[in-house]
Design an enzyme around this catalytic site. Structure first.
Site, PDB file in Angstrom:
ATOM      1  N   GLU A 147       5.602   4.272   5.633  1.00 23.11           N
ATOM      2  CA  GLU A 147       5.981   3.501   4.572  1.00 23.11           C
ATOM      3  C   GLU A 147       5.319   3.963   3.181  1.00 23.11           C
ATOM      4  O   GLU A 147       5.797   3.575   2.084  1.00 23.11           O
ATOM      5  CB  GLU A 147       5.948   1.959   4.588  1.00 23.11           C
ATOM      6  CG  GLU A 147       4.408   1.702   4.768  1.00 23.11           C
ATOM      7  CD  GLU A 147       3.960   1.875   6.236  1.00 23.11           C
ATOM      8  OE1 GLU A 147       2.849   1.709   6.611  1.00 23.11           O
ATOM      9  OE2 GLU A 147       4.821   1.974   7.151  1.00 23.11           O
ATOM     10  N   THR A 203      -5.936   7.082  11.074  1.00 22.57           N
ATOM     11  CA  THR A 203      -5.474   8.379  11.437  1.00 22.57           C
ATOM     12  C   THR A 203      -4.126   8.703  10.229  1.00 22.57           C
ATOM     13  O   THR A 203      -4.309   9.698   9.543  1.00 22.57           O
ATOM     14  CB  THR A 203      -4.962   8.760  12.671  1.00 22.57           C
ATOM     15  OG1 THR A 203      -3.838   7.963  12.915  1.00 22.57           O
ATOM     16  CG2 THR A 203      -6.070   8.325  13.654  1.00 22.57           C
ATOM     17  N   ASP A 204      -3.262   7.895  10.078  1.00 17.82           N
ATOM     18  CA  ASP A 204      -2.386   8.346   9.001  1.00 17.82           C
ATOM     19  C   ASP A 204      -2.670   8.250   7.585  1.00 17.82           C
ATOM     20  O   ASP A 204      -2.105   8.933   6.554  1.00 17.82           O
ATOM     21  CB  ASP A 204      -1.181   7.563   9.215  1.00 17.82           C
ATOM     22  CG  ASP A 204      -0.341   7.933  10.630  1.00 17.82           C
ATOM     23  OD1 ASP A 204      -0.793   8.954  11.346  1.00 17.82           O
ATOM     24  OD2 ASP A 204       0.822   7.354  10.423  1.00 17.82           O
ATOM     25  N   ASP A 253      10.062  32.926 -25.513  1.00 20.55           N
ATOM     26  CA  ASP A 253       9.969  33.604 -26.692  1.00 20.55           C
ATOM     27  C   ASP A 253       8.670  34.584 -26.652  1.00 20.55           C
ATOM     28  O   ASP A 253       7.955  34.800 -25.742  1.00 20.55           O
ATOM     29  CB  ASP A 253       9.466  32.472 -27.827  1.00 20.55           C
ATOM     30  CG  ASP A 253      10.811  31.695 -28.036  1.00 20.55           C
ATOM     31  OD1 ASP A 253      11.902  32.128 -27.965  1.00 20.55           O
ATOM     32  OD2 ASP A 253      10.494  30.346 -28.028  1.00 20.55           O
ATOM     33  N   ALA A 313       4.392   1.608  12.886  1.00 18.83           N
ATOM     34  CA  ALA A 313       3.849   2.725  12.933  1.00 18.83           C
ATOM     35  C   ALA A 313       4.688   4.173  12.749  1.00 18.83           C
ATOM     36  O   ALA A 313       4.553   5.211  12.239  1.00 18.83           O
ATOM     37  CB  ALA A 313       3.172   3.058  14.404  1.00 18.83           C
ATOM     38  N   ASN A 345      -2.491   4.021  13.402  1.00 18.68           N
ATOM     39  CA  ASN A 345      -1.603   4.108  12.007  1.00 18.68           C
ATOM     40  C   ASN A 345      -2.276   3.765  10.612  1.00 18.68           C
ATOM     41  O   ASN A 345      -2.351   4.636   9.746  1.00 18.68           O
ATOM     42  CB  ASN A 345      -0.237   2.921  12.136  1.00 18.68           C
ATOM     43  CG  ASN A 345       0.593   3.270  10.943  1.00 18.68           C
ATOM     44  OD1 ASN A 345       1.353   4.332  10.680  1.00 18.68           O
ATOM     45  ND2 ASN A 345       1.002   2.336  10.102  1.00 18.68           N
TER      46      ASN A 345
END
Length: 920
Positions: A284, A756-757, A326, A280, A753
C-alpha cells in the site's frame, strides 16, 4: 477603492507615496510587513492532522481495525493490542512519508518563484516577485509575466497578452495616459497591466498598485487555483498495479481461510491470519514511495541547477532520446566579446587589444585610437540600437564596469566604450525618439535618435563621429543578422562615401559574413538611415527601409568546457544531441563540430538545415531527414515546433530548450520543455517542465541521469517489495498444500510487513546513481512497471525465498528430528525476515555485484538492514516480546542455520548477475 486607470501618473505617485525612481529598500520592507507577500493564498496543501487521519482510511487499515475489534470481542486481547500497535506504527511511517512528500513539493513550488526587475534606491535591481509591494516601479519587456497589478507609466510599443483574464484574443496595446471613464471594463483599461498576464511585445514600466489577493487575479483566485494535483503517469501505473494486487489479495484471503479451516484451524485465528497475509501482499506504500522518490529527486536536481516545475518531468527525463539545445549560453559560455570589426571589407582585429573577459571593462583600460571613422560609426550604431547598459561593478567606478542586459548587446556596449563612445553619453546626446523592438522572426532591432548640434557635444569621440554623419536632425540605426539587414538595405557605407549596394558589394559582404561565421563567430551587422524627417507613424515598414549598410561585428562566445564531455555522455547513453540556433549556419557548424554534436564526413547539407529550408518543408518531408540532421541554423521559434513534431513522429522522446516568448509552443509540444533560468523569459519558464538555473547543456544531461536514477530506484522498491511479498505468500500457501500446518501467525506476518518492507524499501528509494546509469539506452516511456526482467525476478526470487524459509519446517517434519513446534516456527519467521534483507542488498543493481558496487555506497540501506536484523533478534530473544510474537529463543546452531539459509537468496541473485557478466 481607487480607480487607478483614471489617475494621472503624478497623482499615482502621490497616492502611493513613490516616485519614478521607485521605493527605497527600507520602505519596501515596511510595506511588505504591512501588505504581506505578493502571492495568491495556497489552499491545496493538507494540514498534518489531515495527512495523519488519512492513514486510517486506507482499505487495508480498515480491515485490520475490524480484525482487532473481533480479536477484542473473542478475548484475544494481546493479538488485538499488537494489531493496533502495528496499525499505529504503519500510520506513523505512512504519515512521515506523505508529510515529507508534501513538504518537498511545497519547497519545490517555493523555488520556482519568479524574479522581477524593479527600481529601488534609484537603481535597477532583481527581486523575487513575492516581495513586490504597492509603490514599486516594475520594468517590463517582451516575455515577462506581469507580477502584480500596475499602472503603466512608460510604454514603448508595449503590448500585453490578457486572454487569461479578459478573454481578449489579441495582445492589447498599452498607453501611459489616464482615462476619464470610471466604468471602463478591464479589457479597455489600456493603461493598466494585471497579475498573471504576459508582455507580448515592446517594453515599458508600471507602478504596482495591488499585490497578492488584492489583484484582479486574486479576486478570482478560488476559480483559478489548482487545488488538486494531477498524478504522474508512474503514480497512475502504481495505483493500477495496487488495484490488481488488492483483487489478488482478496482471492488469497479466501484460499488461506478455507485451507486453514479445512485443516482444523480455529475460525477466528484463520480469519486474522488470512487478513494479515492480505495486508502483507498489497504494497500500500507504493504510491507514496513514488511521490517521495519523485519529489526528493526533484530537490536533488535543484542542487544540480535543474529546477523541475512539473513532477511528471522527473520520470519522463529517464526516457529522453533526443536533446534539442539552443547554442548561445547553453552550449557556449554566453560570455560575448567583440573580437573583429569589418567595414567595407576592411577588418580590424581586436583580440590583442581586448581581454577575453566578456562584457566587462577594466577601469584603467586605455581607449582604442582608431583612425577610420567608419569603425566609430559601426560601434556607435551598435551601442545606440541597444538596451544594455554599463554600470560600475559593485557600485564603484574604480572596480571597473560591467554590462547589464543581453550578453550580445552588452558586448557591443563594451566595445563602443573601448573606443570612448560610452553608452550613457551616447543616449544623452542621441536621445531615442522611436524604436521597433527585436523579434525572433525579423532578427533585428531598430531605433531612431535625435542628432545633437556639434557645438553642444563636448566629447571628442562623438565629435569625430558627427563629422562623419550626413547632416540631419535624426538618424536611424538597425542592428541584427547580416542576411536580414541586406533585405532592407540598398546602399553601403564606404570610407565616408555612400555607394549603391550592387551585386559586387552584396557578394563581398556575404563572403565576409561567411568567413567570420566559419571561424565560429557570432556576426551582427549595423545599418543606418538618415531621413530628412521622421515619419508620423514610426513602424517596421517606415523605419526599416532604404538603409545604408555600415559593417559587421564578429563576436566570440567560447563553448562551455564541460559540454564536450556531456555530449559524449549523451551518445554513450543512447541520446542524440541536436543544436538549434538562430546563428549563421557556418558559425553553428563550427561550434557543433568542436563539441562533437556534428561529426563524421557526411555532406554539410546533411548536418545543417536552415530555417529557410525548414519553412519550405512539410512535417512529413522533415520526417525523412530529421534523424540525420545534427544542426539547425537561422531557425525561428515556429520552426522548433515543426522539428519537435517530426522527431516525435519518428518515435523520439524529445527535450527542447528555449528562452523567448515565442519558444513557448515548442516547449509545450516537447516531451520535456526546458527554459533558461538566466536569460529565459517568464513566458518560456511558465510553458516549461524544467528550468536550467545555470543555462547549461551539461545540466540537462545531469537531469536525465537523475531522472533515470529515480525511475530505477522506484523499480527497485517495487521489485523488492513484491518479491518479498510473494515469498510470504508462498510460505503461507505451500505449507498446507504439503500437508503441513500454517507456519506463521497473523502478528508475525504483520511484523515482517512492517519492519522488513518498510525501512529497507525506503532506503532503496534513495539508492545513489549506479556507475552504468548513462551507459545504457533510455527506457520506453510506456513500458510496464514489470518490464525488463522485473516480473521474471519476482516470479523466481519470491518462490525461492518462500521455499528457503520453509526448510526449517520441512526438516522438522522428518521423523529423525525432534524439533519443537515453537522452534521451527521461530526459525521460519527469522529465516524469512533475514532472507528479505539479503534480497534488499542484492537488488541494488541489476548488473553489478554488491562487491563491485560497494557495500557502503548506500549507508541508509546498510543502516536499515542492521536495524532490522537487531529488531528481529529482539523479537526472538527478549522475553516480553516472545510472548507477543509467539517466538522461542534459538540456540546458536539454530540461529546460524536460519542466517545461513537466509543468505541463499542473496547468493542466488548474485550468481545470476555473475553468469550474465561472463556471457557479456
Amino acid at each position: 477603492m481607487t480607480l487607478w486607470h483614471t489617475q494621472e501618473r503624478e497623482r499615482v505617485y502621490e497616492e502611493l507615496d513613490t516616485s519614478p525612481s521607485g521605493l527605497d529598500a527600507a520602505e519596501a520592507r515596511r510595506r511588505l510587513e504591512r501588505y504581506g507577500p505578493n502571492e495568491l493564498e495556497e489552499r491545496g496543501l493538507r494540514s498534518p492532522l489531515r495527512v495523519l487521519l488519512g492513514q486510517f482510511t486506507e482499505i487495508m487499515v480498515v480491515v485490520l481495525l475490524v480484525a482487532a475489534t473481533i480479536s477484542f470481542a473473542i478475548g484475544k486481547t494481546t493479538d488485538a493490542i499488537m494489531i493496533l500497535v502495528i496499525v499505529v506504527l504503519n500510520a506513523i511511517l505512512g504519515f512521515t512519508q506523505e508529510y515529507r512528500a508534501e513538504r518537498a513539493m511545497a519547497a519545490l513550488k517555493q523555488l520556482s518563484v519568479p524574479t522581477v526587475r524593479v527600481r529601488r534606491d534609484g537603481q535597477i535591481q532583481e527581486v523575487e516577485a513575492t516581495s513586490l509591494v504597492p509603490g514599486d516601479v516594475v520594468l517590463l519587456e517582451a516575455g515577462d509575466r506581469v507580477p502584480a497589478d500596475g499602472r503603466v507609466i512608460e510604454s514603448v510599443n508595449l503590448r500585453a497578452e490578457e486572454a487569461a483574464l479578459t478573454g481578449e484574443s489579441v495582445p492589447v496595446d498599452k498607453t501611459e495616459g489616464a482615462f476619464r471613464d470610471d466604468s471602463l471594463p478591464l479589457g479597455d483599461r489600456r493603461n493598466m497591466v494585471y497579475m498573471g498576464t504576459s508582455i507580448a511585445y515592446g517594453r515599458g514600466s508600471a507602478v504596482v498598485v495591488e499585490t497578492g489577493m488584492g489583484t484582479q487575479l486574486g479576486n478570482i483566485a478560488d476559480l483559478l487555483q489548482e487545488v488538486s494535483e494531477e498524478r504522474t503517469p508512474l503514480q497512475r501505473k502504481m495505483a493500477e498495479l495496487g488495484k490488481w494486487l488488492a483483487i489478488g489479495a482478496l482471492v488469497l484471503v479466501i484460499i488461506v481461510f478455507g485451507v486453514g479451516v479445512s485443516q482444523g484451524g480455529a475460525l477466528q485465528e484463520m480469519f486474522l491470519t488470512a487478513v494479515s497475509l492480505a495486508v502483507a501482499a498489497v504494497p500500500e506504500g507504493l504510491p507514496t514511495v513514488v511521490t517521495i522518490a519523485l519529489a526528493l529527486g526533484a530537490q536533488r536536481m535543484v542542487r544540480r541547477q535543474a529546477l523541475i516545475r512539473k513532477l511528471p518531468a522527473v520520470e519522463t527525463l529517464g526516457s529522453v532520446t533526443t536533446i534539442c539545445s539552443d547554442k548561445t549560453g547553453t552550449l557556449t559560455e554566453n560570455r560575448m566579446t567583440v573580437t573583429c570589426l569589418d567595414v567595407a571589407g576592411k577588418k580590424l582585429d581586436l583580440t590583442t587589444r581586448m581581454e577575453r573577459s566578456g562584457a566587462t571593462l577594466s577601469p584603467d583600460e586605455e581607449p582604442i585610437s582608431e583612425p577610420d571613422p567608419s569603425i566609430a560609426l559601426l560601434l556607435a550604431g551598435g551601442a545606440l540600437a541597444n538596451d544594455a547598459t554599463l554600470q560600475p561593478a559593485d557600485g564603484e567606478e574604480t572596480a571597473g564596469y560591467h554590462a547589464i542586459g543581453d550578453p550580445t548587446e552588452g558586448a557591443l556596449v563594451v566595445a563602443a566604450a573601448r573606443l570612448g563612445l560610452w553608452k550613457a553619453e551616447l543616449d544623452r546626446l542621441f536621445p531615442r525618439v522611436a524604436e521597433v523592438p527585436f523579434t525572433s522572426e525579423r532578427k533585428r532591432m531598430t531605433t531612431a535618435h535625435g542628432v545633437p548640434p556639434e557645438a553642444e557635444v563636448g566629447n571628442e569621440a562623438v565629435e569625430r563621429l558627427l563629422q562623419d554623419l550626413p547632416d540631419s536632425r535624426h538618424v536611424v540605426f538597425t542592428k541584427g543578422a547580416v542576411d536580414t539587414l541586406l533585405e532592407i538595405s540598398d546602399r553601403v557605407w564606404n570610407a565616408g562615401q555612400i555607394e549603391p549596394l550592387d551585386a559586387h558589394w552584396r557578394e563581398r559582404i556575404e563572403r565576409a559574413n561567411d568567413a567570420l561565421a566559419d571561424n565560429g563567430m557570432r556576426v551582427l551587422g549595423v545599418t543606418m538611415r538618415v531621413p530628412d524627417a521622421l515619419p508620423d507613424e514610426t513602424s517596421q515598414e517606415t523605419l526599416e527601409t532604404d538603409a545604408i549598410f555600415i559593417g559587421m561585428t564578429g563576436m566570440i562566445d567560447p563553448p562551455r568546457p564541460e559540454v564536450r564531455d556531456a555530449v559524449a555522455e549523451c551518445r554513450t547513453a543512447g541520446i542524440r544531441p541536436v543544436m538549434i540556433t538562430g546563428d549563421h549556419p557556418l558559425t553553428a557548424l563550427n561550434i557543433a563540430r568542436d563539441l562533437g554534436i556534428a561529426r563524421g564526413d557526411r555532406a554539410r547539407e546533411r548536418q545543417v538545415v536552415t530555417g529557410q529550408q525548414l519553412a519550405e518543408m512539410s512535417v512529413e518531408e522533415l520526417d525523412d531527414i530529421v534523424s540525420d540532421v545534427s544542426v539547425y541554423a537561422r531557425v525561428s521559434p515556429e520552426h522548433k515546433v515543426k522539428i519537435v513534431a517530426a522527431l516525435k513522429n519518428r518515435g523520439q522522446v524529445v527535450s527542447m530548450t528555449g528562452d523567448g516568448v515565442n519558444d513557448a509552443p515548442a516547449l509545450k509540444r516537447a516531451d520535456i520543455g526546458v527554459a533558461m533560468g538566466i536569460t529565459g523569459t517568464d513566458v518560456s519558464k511558465e510553458a516549461s517542465d524544467m528550468v536550467l538555473l545555470d543555462d547549461n547543456f551539461a545540466t540537462i544531461v545531469h537531469a536525465v541521469e537523475e531522472g533515470r536514477t529515480i525511475y530505477e530506484n522506484i523499480r527497485k522498491f517495487v521489485k523488492y517489495t513484491m518479491s518479498s511479498n510473494v515469498g510470504e505468500i508462498v510460505v503461507m500457501l505451500a505449507a498446507p498444500l504439503l500437508g503441513l500446518p500454517i507456519p506463521l501467525g497473523a502478528i508475525q506476518i504483520l511484523w515482517i510487513n512492517l519492519v522488513t518492507d518498510g525501512l529497507p524499501g525506503l532506503a532503496l528509494g534513495v539508492e545513489p546513481t549506479a556507475p552504468d546509469t548513462m551507459e545504457r539506452p533510455p527506457h520506453p516511456p510506456d513500458e510496464s512497471v514489470l518490464a525488463r526482467g522485473l516480473g521474471t525476478y519476482i516470479l523466481w526470487v519470491g518462490p525461492l525465498m518462500g521455499i528457503v524459509a520453509l526448510l526449517p519446517q520441512l526438516l522438522a517434519a522428518s521423523p529423525e528430528l525432534d524439533v519443537a513446534s515453537g522452534v521451527w516456527r521461530t526459525m521460519v519467521f527469522t529465516t524469512l525476515a533475514l532472507a528479505q534483507m539479503g534480497n534488499a542488498l542484492a537488488i541494488r543493481s541489476d548488473r553489478l555485484l554488491l562487491v563491485q558496487l560497494g557495500l557502503f555506497t548506500n549507508p541508509a540501506l546498510v543502516g536499515a538492514v542492521v536495524l532490522t536484523f537487531a529488531l528481529q533478534l529482539a523479537v526472538v530473544y527478549v522475553p516480553f516480546l516472545q510472548g507477543i510474537f509467539n517466538t522461542v529463543p534459538l540456540n546458536v546452531g539454530q540461529l546460524l542455520l536460519s542466517i545461513g539459509l537466509s543468505t541463499i537468496v542473496f547468493v542466488a541473485v548474485e550468481l545470476v548477475k555473475l553468469v550474465r557478466q561472463r556471457r557479456r
